[in-house]
Design an enzyme around this catalytic site. Structure first.
Site, PDB file in Angstrom:
ATOM      1  N   CYS A 124      33.089  22.346  51.530  1.00  0.00           N
ATOM      2  CA  CYS A 124      33.406  22.062  52.344  1.00  0.00           C
ATOM      3  C   CYS A 124      33.087  23.152  53.625  1.00  0.00           C
ATOM      4  O   CYS A 124      31.143  23.282  53.704  1.00  0.00           O
ATOM      5  CB  CYS A 124      34.970  21.572  53.057  1.00  0.00           C
ATOM      6  SG  CYS A 124      34.710  19.760  54.560  1.00  0.00           S
ATOM      7  N   ASN A 175      36.746  15.108  53.894  1.00  0.00           N
ATOM      8  CA  ASN A 175      36.697  15.887  55.236  1.00  0.00           C
ATOM      9  C   ASN A 175      35.737  15.970  55.627  1.00  0.00           C
ATOM     10  O   ASN A 175      36.230  17.970  56.074  1.00  0.00           O
ATOM     11  CB  ASN A 175      37.939  16.176  54.981  1.00  0.00           C
ATOM     12  CG  ASN A 175      38.302  16.472  56.612  1.00  0.00           C
ATOM     13  OD1 ASN A 175      37.766  15.310  57.917  1.00  0.00           O
ATOM     14  ND2 ASN A 175      39.381  17.082  57.377  1.00  0.00           N
ATOM     15  N   GLU A 226      39.654  19.991  45.002  1.00  0.00           N
ATOM     16  CA  GLU A 226      41.623  20.938  45.010  1.00  0.00           C
ATOM     17  C   GLU A 226      42.061  19.560  44.791  1.00  0.00           C
ATOM     18  O   GLU A 226      43.139  19.482  44.139  1.00  0.00           O
ATOM     19  CB  GLU A 226      41.948  21.713  46.344  1.00  0.00           C
ATOM     20  CG  GLU A 226      41.834  21.110  47.079  1.00  0.00           C
ATOM     21  CD  GLU A 226      40.093  21.492  48.073  1.00  0.00           C
ATOM     22  OE1 GLU A 226      40.793  21.225  49.436  1.00  0.00           O
ATOM     23  OE2 GLU A 226      39.426  21.725  47.792  1.00  0.00           O
ATOM     24  N   GLY A 244      35.950  23.027  62.799  1.00  0.00           N
ATOM     25  CA  GLY A 244      34.198  22.830  63.275  1.00  0.00           C
ATOM     26  C   GLY A 244      33.057  22.850  63.353  1.00  0.00           C
ATOM     27  O   GLY A 244      32.618  22.394  62.548  1.00  0.00           O
ATOM     28  N   GLY A 295      32.420  16.654  59.213  1.00  0.00           N
ATOM     29  CA  GLY A 295      32.192  15.449  60.265  1.00  0.00           C
ATOM     30  C   GLY A 295      30.542  16.229  60.165  1.00  0.00           C
ATOM     31  O   GLY A 295      29.787  15.779  60.916  1.00  0.00           O
ATOM     32  N   PHE A 296      30.332  17.526  59.974  1.00  0.00           N
ATOM     33  CA  PHE A 296      29.275  17.916  59.557  1.00  0.00           C
ATOM     34  C   PHE A 296      28.417  18.314  58.417  1.00  0.00           C
ATOM     35  O   PHE A 296      29.367  18.375  57.377  1.00  0.00           O
ATOM     36  CB  PHE A 296      29.087  19.681  60.270  1.00  0.00           C
ATOM     37  CG  PHE A 296      29.582  19.681  61.722  1.00  0.00           C
ATOM     38  CD1 PHE A 296      28.369  19.493  62.669  1.00  0.00           C
ATOM     39  CD2 PHE A 296      30.557  19.727  62.135  1.00  0.00           C
ATOM     40  CE1 PHE A 296      29.308  19.686  64.000  1.00  0.00           C
ATOM     41  CE2 PHE A 296      31.508  19.505  63.303  1.00  0.00           C
ATOM     42  CZ  PHE A 296      30.314  19.362  64.368  1.00  0.00           C
ATOM     43  N   GLY A 332      37.673  23.861  56.597  1.00  0.00           N
ATOM     44  CA  GLY A 332      37.857  24.587  57.498  1.00  0.00           C
ATOM     45  C   GLY A 332      37.525  23.832  58.293  1.00  0.00           C
ATOM     46  O   GLY A 332      36.771  22.759  58.552  1.00  0.00           O
ATOM     47  N   HIS A 380      36.414  17.809  48.083  1.00  0.00           N
ATOM     48  CA  HIS A 380      37.077  18.642  47.598  1.00  0.00           C
ATOM     49  C   HIS A 380      37.412  18.849  46.604  1.00  0.00           C
ATOM     50  O   HIS A 380      38.769  17.888  46.402  1.00  0.00           O
ATOM     51  CB  HIS A 380      38.320  18.880  49.136  1.00  0.00           C
ATOM     52  CG  HIS A 380      38.237  19.018  50.290  1.00  0.00           C
ATOM     53  ND1 HIS A 380      38.439  19.896  50.470  1.00  0.00           N
ATOM     54  CD2 HIS A 380      37.551  18.014  51.480  1.00  0.00           C
ATOM     55  CE1 HIS A 380      38.512  19.992  51.881  1.00  0.00           C
ATOM     56  NE2 HIS A 380      37.939  18.641  51.911  1.00  0.00           N
TER      57      HIS A 380
END
Length: 368
Positions: free
Chosen positions: A253, A295, A345, A227, A297-298, A225, A343
């Site tokens: 993730c 994907n 998947e 944020g 960013g943290f 997800g 990921h």
């Protein structure tokens, strides 16, 4: 052709042409290195509030179709490409990408030097950006860029989660039941589980431990997800409850970051993040190097080469990115829980890490 501009928060400007919808958009500028899979990228909820820059020079060659979406809509805040294909050419195509972007109101820009933009982001870091085909004054657009919200501190899972619980049934014989917390889940997660005889009940991000346990799950899954994981106190508390129940737990993730926090680790923002489908990761359990889809960013802040004592017993880092030694997975030694930051998947590939769903099923089998 309608003109458009892209303005980064540090003042750098790129001029191009409108691609997709004419309008204006703001978000965090990030680049993805995948040469294929643009439809899966666009419909991945993890890209919510991000303006995605494609490093591959030509995008749209294979058009779009009704089968490859990873959710019900395009989630990116904006789209940046160099050369959009003039016409799609693929037997599965049911339309062209530009028209799909326009239909869903996604503002984009084409005809810019995406290599130069990517190099700029690699040296300066991911930053806020504005794309406009209605206001071509760089200073005017820049003022709105710097006023836009930053990704650090953004609590976004409630904006992308399902509004109600739904179920994806096992393929063939039903073997196990999984309760999945939707923090921005992709469709291929449930498909990969279904192929292993798992029925998945997918719950809203605000769900309680009682709601998850009501389906008598053999295991719990925390999804990817968007944020900042530092804002996700509710899911962190839920992860701790799951581990107290000693119910097998797998996080991908954003879900990996949530579990990291639940185990007592901190998280931090990467300079420009990991995105694309060609990131090398070492599985420390097997010694194999996988080419993986990312994907994020943290990342989780945990020591790489030692067993860490936590409230739930020993935990170790199981996977490491070979580009920069970022933590890419955690494994509980005394509690049935593990995570990966990337990921498995793998929509749209590669499939090197698909075995992790087998590892999840094995964890359930051991508990049984």
């Amino acid at each position: 052709m309608t003109k458009a501009i892209l303005v980064l928060e540090d003042g750098r400007v790129f001029h191009g042409s409108a691609y997709g919808a004419v309008g204006e958009t703001f978000g965090e500028a990030v680049f993805t290195t995948g040469m294929t899979g643009y439809q899966e990228t666009l419909t991945d909820p993890s890209y919510h509030r991000q303006v995605v820059v494609q490093t591959a020079p030509m995008i749209g060659n294979t058009g779009v179709n009704a089968e490859d979406d990873e959710s019900d809509k395009i989630w990116v805040a904006g789209y940046v490409v160099r050369d959009p294909a003039r016409r799609p050419s693929n037997w599965r195509s049911t339309g062209d990408l530009g028209s799909r972007l326009e239909a869903e109101g996604i503002v984009g820009i084409s005809g810019i030097d995406t290599r130069a933009l990517t190099r700029h982001l690699r040296s300066r870091g991911a930053m806020r950006v504005g794309v406009s085909s209605v206001d071509l004054d760089p200073q005017s657009l820049l003022a709105r860029v710097v006023a836009a919200p930053q990704m650090a501190g953004a609590d976004l899972s409630a904006e992308v989660t399902t509004s109600s619980t739904y179920t994806v049934s096992a393929e063939g014989e039903h073997r196990y039941t999984v309760a999945a917390l939707d923090l921005g889940i992709k469709r291929n997660v449930a498909r990969r589980l279904a192929a292993r005889g798992v029925t998945t009940h997918i719950f809203p991000a605000s769900s309680s431990i009682e709601e998850l346990l009501a389906v008598s799950p053999d295991a719990v899954f925390f999804s990817p997800g968007p944020g900042d994981p530092a804002t996700a106190d509710g899911p962190v508390a839920l992860a701790r409850e799951v581990m107290r129940q000693r119910t097998p737990l797998f996080g991908i993730c954003f879900g990996s970051q949530i579990l990291g926090r639940a185990l007592g680790f901190g998280t931090y923002k990467l300079g420009y993040g990991h995105r694309g489908i060609n990131q090398p990761v070492l599985d420390k359990t097997t010694g194999k190097v996988e080419v993986t889809s990312h994907n994020h960013g943290f990342a989780v802040d945990a020591p790489l080469n030692t067993v860490i004592d936590t409230d739930f017993g020993g935990v170790e880092v199981s996977h490491v990115c070979l580009n920069d030694n970022v933590v890419e997975g955690l494994r509980g030694i005394d509690v049935p829980a593990f995570t990966v930051q990337y990921h498995p998947e793998a929509a749209a590939g590669p499939h090197d890490a698909d075995y992790l769903f087998d590892r999840f099923v094995e964890l359930v089998e051991k508990k049984g």
